[in-house]
Design an enzyme around this catalytic site. Structure first.
Site, PDB file in Angstrom:
ATOM      1  N   SER A   8       0.821  -1.213   0.000  1.00  0.00           N
ATOM      2  CA  SER A   8       0.000   0.000   0.000  1.00  0.00           C
ATOM      3  C   SER A   8       0.857   1.267   0.000  1.00  0.00           C
ATOM      4  CB  SER A   8      -0.894   0.004   1.235  1.00  0.00           C
ATOM      5  OG  SER A   8      -0.081   0.033   2.389  1.00  0.00           O
ATOM      6  N   TYR A  39      -4.331  -0.185   3.433  1.00  0.00           N
ATOM      7  CA  TYR A  39      -5.150  -1.356   3.105  1.00  0.00           C
ATOM      8  C   TYR A  39      -5.829  -1.904   4.374  1.00  0.00           C
ATOM      9  CZ  TYR A  39      -2.925  -2.062  -1.551  1.00  0.00           C
ATOM     10  OH  TYR A  39      -2.485  -1.952  -2.843  1.00  0.00           O
ATOM     11  N   GLY A  40      -5.141  -1.686   5.493  1.00  0.00           N
ATOM     12  CA  GLY A  40      -5.512  -2.363   6.743  1.00  0.00           C
ATOM     13  C   GLY A  40      -6.911  -2.108   7.267  1.00  0.00           C
ATOM     14  N   CYS A  71       3.135  -7.330   1.504  1.00  0.00           N
ATOM     15  CA  CYS A  71       2.165  -6.739   2.423  1.00  0.00           C
ATOM     16  C   CYS A  71       1.402  -7.880   3.086  1.00  0.00           C
ATOM     17  CB  CYS A  71       1.224  -5.853   1.615  1.00  0.00           C
ATOM     18  SG  CYS A  71      -0.175  -5.232   2.551  1.00  0.00           S
ATOM     19  N   ASN A  72       1.417  -7.925   4.393  1.00  0.00           N
ATOM     20  CA  ASN A  72       0.711  -8.983   5.133  1.00  0.00           C
ATOM     21  C   ASN A  72      -0.798  -8.887   4.902  1.00  0.00           C
ATOM     22  OD1 ASN A  72       2.773 -10.196   7.395  1.00  0.00           O
ATOM     23  ND2 ASN A  72       3.270  -8.114   6.819  1.00  0.00           N
ATOM     24  N   THR A  73      -1.304  -7.651   4.876  1.00  0.00           N
ATOM     25  CA  THR A  73      -2.749  -7.431   4.742  1.00  0.00           C
ATOM     26  C   THR A  73      -3.239  -7.936   3.379  1.00  0.00           C
ATOM     27  OG1 THR A  73      -2.360  -5.436   6.046  1.00  0.00           O
ATOM     28  CG2 THR A  73      -4.509  -5.655   5.018  1.00  0.00           C
ATOM     29  N   GLU A 152       4.004   6.605   6.723  1.00  0.00           N
ATOM     30  CA  GLU A 152       3.883   7.174   5.371  1.00  0.00           C
ATOM     31  C   GLU A 152       4.197   8.670   5.376  1.00  0.00           C
ATOM     32  OE1 GLU A 152       3.300   5.866   2.299  1.00  0.00           O
ATOM     33  OE2 GLU A 152       3.409   3.866   3.180  1.00  0.00           O
ATOM     34  N   THR A 185       4.640  -4.915   6.939  1.00  0.00           N
ATOM     35  CA  THR A 185       5.959  -4.604   6.374  1.00  0.00           C
ATOM     36  C   THR A 185       6.385  -3.157   6.626  1.00  0.00           C
ATOM     37  OG1 THR A 185       4.861  -4.272   4.248  1.00  0.00           O
ATOM     38  CG2 THR A 185       5.935  -6.404   4.614  1.00  0.00           C
ATOM     39  N   HIS A 186       5.454  -2.323   7.078  1.00  0.00           N
ATOM     40  CA  HIS A 186       5.834  -0.952   7.453  1.00  0.00           C
ATOM     41  C   HIS A 186       6.591  -0.919   8.789  1.00  0.00           C
ATOM     42  CE1 HIS A 186       2.875   0.413   4.470  1.00  0.00           C
ATOM     43  NE2 HIS A 186       3.310   1.651   4.643  1.00  0.00           N
TER      44      HIS A 186
HETATM   45  N1  DGL Z   1       2.354  -2.877   4.831  1.00  0.00           N
HETATM   46  C1  DGL Z   1       1.091  -3.514   4.929  1.00  0.00           C
HETATM   47  C2  DGL Z   1       1.155  -4.837   5.654  1.00  0.00           C
HETATM   48  O1  DGL Z   1       2.173  -5.473   5.671  1.00  0.00           O
HETATM   49  C3  DGL Z   1      -0.159  -2.823   5.302  1.00  0.00           C
HETATM   50  C4  DGL Z   1      -0.296  -1.419   5.453  1.00  0.00           C
HETATM   51  C5  DGL Z   1      -1.679  -0.905   5.256  1.00  0.00           C
HETATM   52  O2  DGL Z   1      -2.523  -0.983   6.158  1.00  0.00           O
HETATM   53  O3  DGL Z   1      -1.889  -0.405   4.188  1.00  0.00           O
HETATM   54  O4  DGL Z   1       0.159  -5.281   6.195  1.00  0.00           O
END
Ligand code: DGL
Length: 263
Positions: A8, A39-40, A71-73, A152, A185-186
């Site tokens: 994201s 995305y979360g 991205c995990n989400t 961000e 990943t953030h």
């Molecule tokens: N970096 C994303 C992850 O690993 C999600 C960030 C988001 O919420 O957009 O889940």
């Protein structure tokens, strides 16, 4: 080899960074989908549809052979569908490192920091059930609402970011948590603050290196043995904080191309 990677926003660059430390001979096309971030807090279906749009873009525009969902989400919402639909691609997802965390912890108190969508997702629930069954582990799950936005904005060292983390982490510290899974990943981008709060001896589990190893293995099965330097280009769908990109890649020697794109 042409590799598409997306997230994201800036978070997936922690994965690209880990790849750049051990993988060569590829063009990496990174999509920072900042227009749709975060995305979360979106539904699984919204996230899945967006993942498909990005994947189609990477295939049609860049002819990718491998796709990394950094991205995990997004992995939680879409990886199954992406694997079934794009069989010709190497598809690698990102999952919270519960397994290494359970083998590292000495106190048996483990925390997982992730987005709301990841923690609620079926994939994560199954992973936890499968790995912790029969083990005497106390798991502290925290949906870190607002943290992705802070990162961000580049607010890594601001008081507000520190206070957010402090509120979430202090109760965990009091309960003897010795291992934290960075399930987004953030979050490696704030690992220094986490260490500051929890103490330097805290185990922080990230997944970038495991993904890099998986890419090396799967691409070697396809005959990849190129050793030319890696080429990285970043395309962002909304705004992006370029200072943060420079910070993440401060030791990376090659030029990184950055531009805005529409998907
Ligand atoms: N970096 C994303 C992850 O690993 C999600 C960030 C988001 O919420 O957009 O889940």
């Amino acid at each position: 080899m042409k590799i598409g990677v997306f997230d994201s926003g800036l978070g997936g660059l922690t994965v690209v960074k880990a790849i750049s430390e051990k993988f060569k001979g590829a063009d990496i096309f990174y999509i920072a989908d900042t227009q749709y971030a975060p995305y979360g807090d979106k539904t699984q279906n919204e996230i899945k549809q967006r993942c498909v749009q990005i994947t189609e873009f990477l295939i049609n525009k860049h002819n990718i052979e491998a796709l990394i969902v950094a991205c995990n989400t997004a992995t939680s919402a879409a990886i199954k569908y992406l694997r079934q639909t794009y069989k010709e691609l190497i598809v690698i997802g990102t999952e919270p490192g519960i397994k290494p965390a359970l083998s590292l912890t000495k106190s048996s108190h483990v925390a997982v920091l992730a987005t709301k969508a990841t923690l609620k997702g079926e994939k994560y629930q199954q992973l936890v059930k499968q790995l912790s069954e029969g083990k005497n582990i106390t798991l502290y799950e925290k949906a870190c609402v607002g943290l992705v936005e802070q990162i961000e904005k580049g607010e890594i060292n601001s008081e507000q970011t520190y206070n957010m983390l402090n509120n979430w982490l202090l109760p965990m510290k009091k309960n003897g948590v010795d291992t934290i899974v960075l399930g987004c990943t953030h979050y490696p981008l704030v690992s220094e603050i986490i260490k500051d709060i929890m103490g330097n001896e805290i185990n922080l589990i990230e997944t970038g290196e495991a993904i890099a190893n998986r890419l090396i293995y799967l691409s070697s099965l396809k005959g990849h043995n190129d050793i030319k330097p890696l080429k990285i280009s970043i395309c962002h769908t909304g705004d992006i904080n370029k200072n943060m990109i420079n910070k993440i890649f401060k030791n990376y020697k090659n030029k990184i191309e950055i531009r805005k794109c529409k998907i």
